[in-house]
Scaffold this motif. Structure first.
Motif, PDB file in Angstrom:
ATOM      1  N   GLN A  37       0.821  -1.202   0.000  1.00  0.00           N
ATOM      2  CA  GLN A  37       0.000   0.000   0.000  1.00  0.00           C
ATOM      3  C   GLN A  37       0.856   1.253   0.000  1.00  0.00           C
ATOM      4  O   GLN A  37       0.503   2.257  -0.597  1.00  0.00           O
ATOM      5  N   HIS A  38       1.976   1.170   0.663  1.00  0.00           N
ATOM      6  CA  HIS A  38       2.829   2.346   0.753  1.00  0.00           C
ATOM      7  C   HIS A  38       3.975   2.294  -0.238  1.00  0.00           C
ATOM      8  O   HIS A  38       4.990   2.920  -0.059  1.00  0.00           O
ATOM      9  N   GLN A  39       3.777   1.510  -1.280  1.00  0.00           N
ATOM     10  CA  GLN A  39       4.724   1.466  -2.397  1.00  0.00           C
ATOM     11  C   GLN A  39       6.145   1.179  -1.955  1.00  0.00           C
ATOM     12  O   GLN A  39       7.106   1.715  -2.509  1.00  0.00           O
ATOM     13  N   ALA A  40       6.291   0.311  -0.963  1.00  0.00           N
ATOM     14  CA  ALA A  40       7.636  -0.028  -0.508  1.00  0.00           C
ATOM     15  C   ALA A  40       8.470  -0.588  -1.652  1.00  0.00           C
ATOM     16  O   ALA A  40       9.674  -0.387  -1.718  1.00  0.00           O
ATOM     17  N   LEU A  41       7.790  -1.264  -2.555  1.00  0.00           N
ATOM     18  CA  LEU A  41       8.482  -1.874  -3.680  1.00  0.00           C
ATOM     19  C   LEU A  41       9.143  -0.812  -4.548  1.00  0.00           C
ATOM     20  O   LEU A  41      10.339  -0.863  -4.833  1.00  0.00           O
ATOM     21  N   LEU A  42       8.348   0.159  -4.950  1.00  0.00           N
ATOM     22  CA  LEU A  42       8.881   1.145  -5.881  1.00  0.00           C
ATOM     23  C   LEU A  42       9.774   2.162  -5.176  1.00  0.00           C
ATOM     24  O   LEU A  42      10.666   2.740  -5.782  1.00  0.00           O
ATOM     25  N   LEU A  43       9.523   2.335  -3.900  1.00  0.00           N
ATOM     26  CA  LEU A  43      10.406   3.228  -3.147  1.00  0.00           C
ATOM     27  C   LEU A  43      11.625   2.470  -2.645  1.00  0.00           C
ATOM     28  O   LEU A  43      12.444   3.016  -1.930  1.00  0.00           O
ATOM     29  N   GLU A  44      11.684   1.196  -3.018  1.00  0.00           N
ATOM     30  CA  GLU A  44      12.829   0.331  -2.714  1.00  0.00           C
ATOM     31  C   GLU A  44      13.110   0.239  -1.221  1.00  0.00           C
ATOM     32  O   GLU A  44      14.247   0.218  -0.783  1.00  0.00           O
ATOM     33  N   LYS A  45      12.011   0.147  -0.458  1.00  0.00           N
ATOM     34  CA  LYS A  45      12.186  -0.097   0.983  1.00  0.00           C
ATOM     35  C   LYS A  45      12.186  -1.606   1.167  1.00  0.00           C
ATOM     36  O   LYS A  45      11.203  -2.214   1.607  1.00  0.00           O
ATOM     37  N   TRP A  46      13.297  -2.197   0.789  1.00  0.00           N
ATOM     38  CA  TRP A  46      13.354  -3.662   0.685  1.00  0.00           C
ATOM     39  C   TRP A  46      13.106  -4.353   2.009  1.00  0.00           C
ATOM     40  O   TRP A  46      12.456  -5.391   2.051  1.00  0.00           O
ATOM     41  N   LEU A  47      13.657  -3.790   3.082  1.00  0.00           N
ATOM     42  CA  LEU A  47      13.508  -4.472   4.371  1.00  0.00           C
ATOM     43  C   LEU A  47      12.043  -4.618   4.735  1.00  0.00           C
ATOM     44  O   LEU A  47      11.617  -5.627   5.278  1.00  0.00           O
ATOM     45  N   TRP A  48      11.282  -3.596   4.409  1.00  0.00           N
ATOM     46  CA  TRP A  48       9.869  -3.612   4.786  1.00  0.00           C
ATOM     47  C   TRP A  48       9.102  -4.648   3.969  1.00  0.00           C
ATOM     48  O   TRP A  48       8.348  -5.448   4.518  1.00  0.00           O
ATOM     49  N   ILE A  49       9.295  -4.640   2.666  1.00  0.00           N
ATOM     50  CA  ILE A  49       8.498  -5.523   1.816  1.00  0.00           C
ATOM     51  C   ILE A  49       9.067  -6.936   1.790  1.00  0.00           C
ATOM     52  O   ILE A  49       8.327  -7.911   1.806  1.00  0.00           O
ATOM     53  N   LEU A  50      10.374  -7.058   1.764  1.00  0.00           N
ATOM     54  CA  LEU A  50      10.927  -8.408   1.590  1.00  0.00           C
ATOM     55  C   LEU A  50      10.994  -9.207   2.885  1.00  0.00           C
ATOM     56  O   LEU A  50      10.930 -10.430   2.854  1.00  0.00           O
ATOM     57  N   SER A  51      11.108  -8.500   4.034  1.00  0.00           N
ATOM     58  CA  SER A  51      11.243  -9.296   5.258  1.00  0.00           C
ATOM     59  C   SER A  51      10.030 -10.200   5.499  1.00  0.00           C
ATOM     60  O   SER A  51      10.207 -11.377   5.792  1.00  0.00           O
TER      61      SER A  51
END
Lengths: 275, 640, 333, 332, 333
Positions: A231-245
């Motif tokens: 929802q918070h576009q972690a993917l496109l903002l490349e917040k990898w720790l948030w989305i991938l963990s």
């Protein structure tokens, strides 16, 4: 030939790590990790926040441990209930036979034929919210008991023909005693493997629902964590720790549980083979 | 069966082939603007304005009957194909004649008979002239077909409809309708019940099931083609665009092709815009805006810099209660919750602070804010709760600016207080948990040892806030942010994320405690049409669907003011004065907690087209999905 | 002939090495029916695997050799057991224990016949002719030809076993190994199959090796016998002599424990149980159950000695075996 | 006669299963809050248009009537049952009124079937082949590697894999489309190419996971079968290795796999819900999702019933044809 | 009360076999009558090949399955139909089973002694642990074992022979009047069979137990039994004192059986005819053995043979002794 294969060992190690992460570590969380804006948003990893913070001002590490905890509880709870109900109903059905057996078998067939995911989506979509973790768990139980039920029934049917059951009967044991002391011990190994598998199914279903936004989003689970990150576009903002963990956690946890389940079945089979 | 086989048998083989073969084609979006690049629907990219289709994939893309309940009005259908008698200018909130030649003329003092003059020389795209017969025919559809959803309204509203001559229609109503043009013309988004349809196409059809494909358009575009899977619809400029209302009013047509395209989830939509594969996006989250800003120079939002969003959407968000249910039937409880709301944090949590607050029950859009919010600041400051407490806090805008400056994002913000108030609103209620606690204790609430609030009977108090799950992101996030705030106050607040069905059902039947709804809408100073439903005469029992006043707020005072308002016309000066009284009374009663206007990040990509409306070029609001888009698009120009 | 020399066959298991066959030596002569007898777990089936050259992990030939001497292209050739699989079915074939499960349950009998034959001249016949030959052969053995078109489960146990016998003898191999071929079959059927085997052997003049726990079966059809106990050969003798004057107490007890029709003498079982093959005792393995055993027996491994021409026994007390009367009981170990 | 009796009983069970299943789908949505009229009203009113309460009321009434939601639940149920039994018609979709449910389903079905049948058959064939080889030569290192790979992929939820694939191959390394966008005229070569290109990632996400399962289960079955007496005996009969593998081991081990395949084909009609949603794939799964979100009773019944009927039919057909697949069953 | 201790009256058990296609009814037990006198403990052998219905009969006697027709009375007590808890207990105090597979008779997850103690408490009704201990101990001693050797051990720690003796001990705990032993020695090594079989004689003589010994093995049946009944395809074809039946058989089938046994000390000579495919014979209208009977005439294929009473104790179902006279209709069929 080693007794415990490396597969089982790897599985046990992974599952243990997750058990510690999910069941023990959350106890030490400094604050409720689900609360928003507890910390500054989007901090990089540091000693204080080992995985940084996310866009909602939550500490990713603590959020992850809470998510693992809740996901594990859903899995364990649903699986325990479904396995116990399934095994009991299955044995009862197989052992008693007759019309009871037919009705119960039909019931199990019906539940199996009704696709569970749409019903789950339907119910969680329409009820949503706070109680939904329980409701989702309930629905998951409803849809998952027939599988162990059918197997338990089949096993009860074949066990019923074993001679030691007749000997137990001739020794004056009553039906309940026979089920508990003669039949159940032979199902425990299988039931444990089934139990672990159902954990997978339950966690998987809940997180699937969460990812499309239909679980209880205020609760931290691995699925809702992915949902919020997406929802918070972690993917496109490349917040990898948030989305991938959470994604990697699900993968690892599932691999671990699966290895334990198959490894256990194998181990059990070899042990039986030895006897 | 053939189709199944075709798809099934070829998939494997082809995917492998095309995995290599088609890959380069996917990157075409990166290519420069120059050249004769074609879109995927075989139109020149430079002549094709591509819009994001908010409605998602259409299950029935070939269905163009505006009177069927299941039709999708978006994808260009009501934007550039249908037209209204009167359209709305969103900068002023006022209507102007579109298909009609002028505003309606009341033929009597009671406002029950009106004369509508139509523009002459307007043609359907099949070359047939648009006349009074079309208008009469369309109005009678509702009167004569009881299977159309508008039937009930038509019977109730219309007494008689007749064509006086080729371009004149006379309409008699059953009751006095001082705001006649608002009922039959476009206001917010669109009219809901009147789009003229071509009599010559429709007259032998069953209007309840007629698919009306291909659509016969009356605005300046005509249907070209669509995706059988329902993802896109292409419209082409009519060669005779001068024979349309837009042509006559604006004198300009707009790009040659308009393509409404749905590309999927939000990340896909913003990637498409980064790749210059879409020119106009409709509604995205602040995070997506951040991505766009990071990745593309061609993309801009309403404001070129922070806070990017347009705050002038004509509905405001807040938390509504079922005011007939304990404990929300007590003003103290509602007020306590308002004062326990840390509005600055809620603003940050919802949309990273890119929101305009509103203490009043009408949205803080520029026209309304100027008419009501700003003039009422004095009265708000003076407003006292019965215990003499003054709840208003006018410092929100400056406080937010400070936060942004601290965070280092405030570089683009204006510096004067007046400008900041224009941007972030006139202020809101104080964040005062002590006063909130005092109010609660007054009505018997207590706190337990852990600081959690207990109801007067000693049971823990928990609130579940309804929130939409897969639509209206802002309301969803607002609910979570408010729940967060209230939890910190010691109320066990949680969010029920709900799909449309249950969300609206709960609202209508009142079977909920609190909900993140948006009942406060208005676009101009005449707010009566948007607030009339608050009248207590519409209250029904909880469990029954309510026709109005879904929040079941009972107030004789409000009813009295509303009754008076009903009788005054839009241009009557008493209209605004009565509305002010109404709004102040509503604020005092705290019948729901209005919070923010709706923020729309409405980014545009300027690679192929320019002269989009923006904060710097404010000729219209950025309402791409409204019917008045046909007038906006006329202003959008190809680059060079 | 087949020469078995000092053969040890061991299984590797979780618990340790199971010494299923220990230091076994004997010869199998051309043209005889050799019986191998012993209780379950005595190693007779494992030995059969060894003789067939079908030794796969966890089983391993840890010591000794097994060789087959055959005549090929007019020459005598000696083939080691590791190469036996090249001669399977052509020179040496195998009849397994009568069981539902040895035939492919989802393939018709005829196709299973086709699958088996490797020899070039048989292959060269072509399907049509081969089919004729098989049918002919079945008729010779008095079997209904329809069985060829059946699935295994459609046949009775006896019929299945006869089909397997036919399968195993169709190309006239020199050596036919039969491992408990009639166990679990009814006596009438058993007699039929055994008769069929004997007739076949007479006709083909080849060698049959028959493993059975049933001494009656051995008495009826074998020419010579090998008695095994706990992985070792304890006695070898022509069948008639063995039954008449056994020189190993185990053989004697075995024969005497069997009741006979029309004979009302009291019979006794052998008490106790065979030793574990994981850790066999140091001396004679039968010592613990033997009424003749003394301390020497418990310490010294008795060698297999020729007690009379063609009669071998591995017992220190072999001379006393028939002299000392059997005592009753042995019920407790 | 016995056959007739068996068939009659089996058919009765079949009808019961379908009927109970459909009944559940009929009642569950009606018992949980949310109803299609309010969805439609919400859709029409949420844009902030004038909420004239009179209009709201009359519209609600008309819609309720149009949607056939008047009368008691029992009346609605009996009219639904008689309509479906007599005309096999699920009526109009409520959220896309008056579009018939059958039309929506007919459009979505080929997509789901195309994707899932392809995925299913590909993974079944490939998985069983790999499983057979890996199981037959299970002492080889490659075989162990394959099993390890399958074990790692199999337990991952397919939608997680789908997410990862999208991240990897549409975002980080964009060789596949982020957006499901088919171009070209249906039936033409560019269209087919575009369908395949767009379906590749969803296909892979389903194939990868189910492939893992087929490999694991086939391998296990092959290893068991390899130890069976008839295989051992075939070996000692000198039957050639590849003949044993194909004619003996594979032939027997594949039987349970056929059973599961048949059941999975039944499941295909339900679509791969979450995959379809994540990839924006226009199949039955997406349709079910939309039906649920829109409280579209008729569409839910139409789509989910297909799935119920398909699963029940698959088990029925399987019971009926199994004797012909496995000769052991026939004469038992 | 009748003077019969055990009465089997016109008992039949009919099974439907076949699933989807070609379901047929098979009378596994076909109108069997049998009676044993009170006060005369004896060993009655029921001998038959596989498919003769002997196990089905045993299971009906043990109340494990219900007869389709007819009734079974043990000590005047009806064992067919549903028994309530008390009746069941009373029944089990009178009749106890011993099953075929000793390794399957005890759960591998439990120590074997639990079954002994359960029996002592539930059936014998031992009130105290001491009483139960006493009963168990005594029973074990009676079969040549001891509590120390048995208590606390799992089934895999015993040999088949030992387990079967424990089974006998368990069955003996409530001091039943009847023991039904279904193929009790077929899974035990030949050398240990007599240890179990001899027990039956001991039980009969010392504890006055009547033993129903169900077997396919004529040698042990001859050895142990007083009375013998030969079953063929669900019917008792011949019955009488064992010595008489086995020494001078009256029924051709008994003759065939005796001929086929692989005896020691007497070799086979002539070739016998093997039976047809099995299931066909169930449907025979006349004598079920007619198809294989060398003495069969037309009447044998057309009508059920009569019951011919040879002497006080012996009966045979055959036309031959009455010289192929068509009998008057037999009652009860």
């Amino acid at each position: 030939m080693r007794l415990i294969k490396p597969r089982l060992l790897v599985g046990i190690v992974i599952v243990s790590i997750f058990s510690v992460l999910g069941l023990l570590v959350p106890l030490f969380a400094p604050e409720d990790p689900t609360a928003w804006n507890t910390y500054f948003r989007n901090l990089p990893p540091s000693a204080e926040h080992i995985m940084g913070t996310n866009n909602l001002g939550q500490d990713i590490f603590w959020l992850l441990t809470w998510s693992i905890r809740n996901s594990l509880w859903i899995g364990l709870g649903v699986s325990a209930a479904a396995t116990v109900i399934g095994v009991l109903v299955g044995i009862f059905s197989g052992f008693v036979g007759g019309i009871t057996d037919r009705v119960l078998t039909l019931l199990m067939d019906v539940v199996i034929a009704v696709p569970s995911l749409p019903i789950l989506i339907l119910i969680s979509a329409l009820l949503g919210g706070k109680s939904s973790l329980w409701i989702i768990a309930g629905v998951l139980v409803v849809f998952n008991w027939p599988w162990p039920g059918r197997q338990a029934r089949a096993m009860a049917l074949s066990l019923r023909e074993r001679e030691f059951i007749n000997v137990a009967g001739a020794s004056g044991e009553n039906t309940l005693k026979i089920i508990v002391w003669e039949i159940l011990p032979f199902m425990l190994g299988w039931a444990l493997a089934n139990f672990i598998n159902t954990i997978l199914v339950a966690i998987s279903a809940e997180s699937g629902l969460a990812i499309i936004g239909l679980a209880s989003l205020k609760d931290a689970t691995l699925g809702t964590m992915i949902y919020w990150a997406m929802q918070h576009q972690a993917l496109l903002l490349e917040k990898w720790l948030w989305i991938l963990s959470p994604i990697l956690s699900i993968m690892l946890l599932f691999i671990g549980l699966f290895l334990v389940s198959t490894g256990w079945s194998d181990y059990f089979a070899t042990r039986r083979g030895r006897q | 069966m053939k189709k199944y086989l075709a798809i099934a048998s070829l998939l494997v083989l082809i995917s492998l082939l095309s995995a290599c073969a088609a890959a380069p084609a996917a990157e075409s979006g990166d290519a420069a603007a120059a050249g004769d690049e074609m879109t995927f629907v075989d139109t020149p990219r430079r002549e094709t304005l591509i819009l994001d289709n908010l409605g998602g994939t259409l299950e029935r893309p070939d269905f163009f009957n505006p009177y069927a309940p299941g039709v999708d009005m978006g994808r260009g259908f009501h934007e550039v194909c249908l037209d209204n008698l009167w359209e709305i200018n969103t900068t002023t909130g006022e209507q102007f004649p579109s298909l009609a030649a002028e505003m309606p003329k009341a033929l009597n003092e009671e406002y029950t008979s009106f004369e509508v003059k139509l523009r002459e020389g307007i043609y359907w795209d099949d070359g047939v002239e648009f006349t009074a017969d079309d208008v009469v025919y369309t109005l009678q559809l509702g009167l004569t077909n009881d299977k159309l959803p508008i039937h009930g309204w038509s019977i109730d509203y219309l007494k008689d409809v007749r064509a006086v001559d080729k371009y004149t229609v006379v309409i008699d109503t059953n009751r006095s309708q001082p705001r006649f043009s608002k009922d039959l013309g476009a206001t917010i988004w669109d009219a809901t019940r009147f789009w003229p349809v071509p009599k010559h196409i429709w007259e032998n059809q069953d209007p309840t099931t007629f698919v009306a494909f291909p659509p016969t358009c009356i605005a300046q575009y005509k249907y070209s083609k669509h995706d059988p899977n329902g993802n896109w619809t292409l419209w082409e400029l009519r060669e005779d665009w001068e024979r349309t209302a837009v042509g006559m009013v604006a004198g300009k047509p707009g790009p040659k092709y308009l393509l409404w395209n749905f590309v999927g989830t939000e990340e896909k939509r913003i990637l498409a815009m980064i790749n210059n594969d879409v020119d106009i996006l409709q509604d995205i989250t602040p995070e997506s805006m951040e991505v766009l800003n990071n990745r593309s120079d061609a993309v801009r939002a309403w404001h070129a810099g922070f806070p990017y969003a347009d705050f002038d959407d004509p509905c405001e968000r807040g938390i509504a209660f079922n005011n007939s249910q304990f404990p929300y039937d007590q003003w103290q409880v509602r007020w306590a919750l308002a004062l326990a709301t840390d509005i600055k944090n809620v603003s940050l949590g919802t949309f990273a602070g890119m929101l305009r607050v509103s203490p009043l029950a009408v949205p803080p859009v520029a026209a309304v804010q100027n008419a009501y919010h700003k003039p009422l600041v004095e009265r708000l400051l003076a407003m006292e709760l019965p215990d003499g407490y003054k709840p208003f806090d006018p410092t929100f805008a400056t406080a937010m600016a400070e936060i942004f400056n601290e965070q280092g994002v405030g570089g683009d913000l204006p510096t004067t207080e007046a400008e900041l108030i224009d941007l972030f609103g006139v202020g809101w209620w104080k964040y005062d948990v002590d006063q909130a606690a005092k109010l609660l204790e007054e009505v018997g609430f207590t706190r337990n040892a852990e600081g959690k609030w207990l109801l007067p009977d000693g049971t823990p108090w928990s609130i579940a806030i309804n929130a939409p799950v897969d639509f209206e992101v802002q309301s969803g996030r607002l609910a979570f942010a408010v729940a967060d705030s209230w939890s910190k106050f010691g109320v066990d607040a949680s969010v029920n994320t709900m799909t449309g069905g249950s969300f609206w059902n709960a609202s209508s039947t009142g079977e909920y405690q609190a909900g993140s709804y948006w009942p406060g809408c208005a676009i101009g100073p005449d707010i009566y049409p948007n607030v009339s439903f608050w009248h207590q005469k519409f209250i029904v029992e909880t469990g029954q669907p309510a026709p109005g006043n879904q929040h079941r707020h009972k107030s004789d005072e409000l009813a009295r003011i509303l009754d008076e308002l009903e009788k005054v016309t839009s241009d009557d000066p008493r209209n605004v004065e009565l509305s002010k009284d109404l709004l102040m009374q509503m604020a005092l009663e705290m019948h729901w907690i209005p919070m923010f206007g709706t923020s729309k990040f409405v980014p545009v990509n300027e690679t192929y087209f320019t002269n989009y409306p923006t904060a710097d070029n404010y000729y219209e609001g950025p309402w791409w999905w409204w019917s008045n888009f046909k007038y906006i698009v006329a202003q959008i120009e190809p680059k060079q | 002939m087949i020469r078995v020399r000092n053969v040890c066959l061991h299984y590797q298991t979780v618990q340790g090495t199971v010494k299923a066959v220990e230091n076994v030596s004997f010869d199998i002569f051309d043209g005889e029916i050799l019986g191998i007898a012993g209780e379950s777990g005595c190693g007779k089936s494992t030995l059969m695997k060894g003789i067939y050259g079908n030794v796969e992990a966890p089983l391993a030939l840890t010591q000794g050799s097994i060789e087959m001497e055959i005549e090929q292209a007019g020459e005598r050739q000696v083939i080691p057991s590791t190469q036996f699989h090249r001669y399977w079915w052509e020179h040496i074939s195998y009849i397994p224990q009568a069981s539902m499960s040895v035939l492919n349950p989802v393939v018709r009998i005829q196709d299973q016949f086709f699958d088996s034959y490797l020899r070039a001249d048989v292959r060269a016949l072509g399907k049509q002719q081969l089919q004729g030959r098989i049918a002919e052969y079945l008729r010779e053995l008095e079997l209904p030809v329809e069985v060829l078109h059946s699935y295994p489960h459609q046949l009775s146990g006896g019929m299945r076993q006869r089909v397997i016998v036919a399968l195993a003898t169709f190309v006239h191999p020199r050596f036919v190994l039969a491992d408990e071929p009639t166990t679990a079959l009814d006596v009438v059927v058993q007699r039929g199959i055994l008769t069929m085997l004997v007739n076949l052997q007479r006709q083909l003049q080849n060698t049959f090796i028959l493993v059975s726990h049933d001494m009656g079966v051995h008495y009826q059809i074998t020419d010579r016998m090998v008695i095994m106990y706990a992985g070792q050969v304890v006695e070898i003798a022509p069948t008639a002599i063995l039954f008449e004057r056994p020189r190993h107490p185990y053989t004697q007890l075995l024969i005497n424990s069997l009741p006979r029709l029309g004979d009302d003498t009291q019979r006794f079982g052998i008490g106790g149980r065979p030793p574990s093959l994981l850790a066999p005792p140091a001396g004679c393995r039968f010592a613990a159950r033997c009424h003749l055993a003394d301390d020497q027996c418990r310490q010294v491994q008795p060698p297999l000695v020729e007690v009379e021409p063609g009669h071998f026994a591995a017992c220190l007390k072999h001379e006393w075996v028939t002299e000392i009367p059997l005592v009753g009981g042995g019920e407790s170990a | 006669m016995a056959v007739v009796r068996f068939l009659a009983v089996r058919l009765m069970v079949y009808v019961l299963v379908v009927w109970i299943g459909v009944t559940i789908i009929f009642f569950v949505p009606r018992f949980v809050p949310g109803n299609p009229v309010e969805v439609m009203m919400g859709k029409l009113l949420s844009q902030g248009t004038t909420m004239d309460p009179v209009l709201v009321e009359s519209m609600r009434k008309t819609l309720t009537e149009l949607f056939g939601l008047e009368g008691t639940l029992w009346e609605q149920y009996s009219s639904f049952l008689s309509r479906v039994i007599l005309t096999q018609d699920f009526g109009p979709s409520l959220s896309y009124y008056p579009t018939p449910v059958s039309m929506l389903v007919a459009r979505a079905l080929p997509w789901s079937l195309g994707l899932l049948l392809t995925a299913l058959l590909t993974s079944w064939l490939l998985g069983n082949l790999i499983g057979l080889l890996a199981g037959y030569y299970n002492k080889k290192n490659l075989s162990k590697l394959i099993e390890t790979g399958a074990m790692i992929v199999y337990p991952i939820p397919y939608y997680i894999l789908a997410l990862l694939l999208v991240i990897l191959f549409a975002y980080i390394w964009p060789i596949f489309p982020f957006v499901f966008q088919v171009s070209g005229t249906p039936g033409s070569w560019p269209w087919i190419q575009s369908v395949a290109y767009n379906s590749f990632l969803p296909l892979v996400s389903i194939v990868a996971v189910s492939l893992g399962w087929w490999i694991i289960s086939m391998k296990a079955m092959v290893i068991d079968t390899k130890e069976e007496d008839f295989v051992q005996y075939a070996r000692s009969r000198g039957v050639s290795d590849h003949k044993i593998m194909l004619g003996y081991v594979a032939r027997t081990a594949i039987l349970p796999q056929i059973t599961v395949l048949a059941l999975s084909i039944g499941g295909v009609f339900g679509g791969a819900l979450i995959t379809e949603i994540l990839f924006g794939y226009p199949g039955v799964g997406s349709l079910i999702y939309k039906a649920i979100l829109g409280s579209d009773y008729n569409l839910m019944l139409g789509t989910i019933s297909i799935s119920i009927v398909a699963v029940a039919t698959a088990t029925l057909v399987l019971d009926l044809i199994y004797p012909f697949i496995d000769p052991r069953i026939r004469y038992k | 009360m009748s003077d019969k201790f055990l009465e089997i009256k016109n008992v039949s058990k009919i099974y439907r076999i076949g699933g989807l296609l070609g379901q047929t009814k098979i009378a596994a037990v076909d109108n069997v009558n049998l009676a044993l006198e009170r006060g005369k403990p004896q060993v009655l052998s029921i001998v038959g090949e596989s498919g003769s219905g002997k196990t089905t009969l045993a299971r009906m006697l043990l109340h494990l399955i219900q007869p389709t027709h007819g009734e079974i009375l043990i000590d005047g007590m009806q064992t067919g139909g549903q028994l309530n808890g008390a009746q069941l207990k009373a029944f089990r105090r009178r009749a106890q089973p011993i099953f075929q597979n000793p390794f399957e008779s005890f759960s591998s997850r439990k120590t074997v002694d639990t079954y002994l103690f359960e029996t002592a408490r539930n059936i014998l009704g031992a009130q105290t642990q001491a009483a139960a201990n006493r009963a168990v101990d005594e029973a074990l001693v009676n079969v040549g074992l001891s509590a120390e050797r048995v208590v606390g051990r799992y089934p895999n720690q015993f040999s088949g022979g030992e387990l079967q003796r424990i089974s006998v001990a368990r069955a003996m705990i409530p001091r039943p009047e009847l023991i039904v032993a279904d193929e009790p020695v077929s899974m035990i090594d030949a050398s240990m069979r007599m240890n179990v079989v001899n027990l039956f004689k001991k039980l009969r003589d010392d504890f006055k137990v009547t033993i129903l010994y169900i077997t396919h093995d004529l040698s042990t049946a001859y050895y142990v039994s007083d009375q013998i009944a030969i079953m063929y395809r669900g019917s008792i074809v011949e019955s009488g004192p064992s010595a008489k039946v086995l020494k001078t058989p009256s029924h051709p089938y008994t003759e065939l059986l005796l001929d086929s046994v692989a005896k020691i000390g007497e070799k086979w000579n002539e070739v016998v005819r093997l039976p047809d495919l099995e299931t066909k014979e169930y449907g025979y209208k006349g004598c079920k053995f007619a198809g294989r009977c060398p003495y069969a005439r037309e009447v044998c294929r057309q009508a059920r043979p009569p019951i011919v009473t040879l002497d006080e104790q012996s009966q045979v179902h055959c036309f031959k002794p009455v010289d192929y006279q068509h009998p008057a209709p037999v009652s009860g069929s």
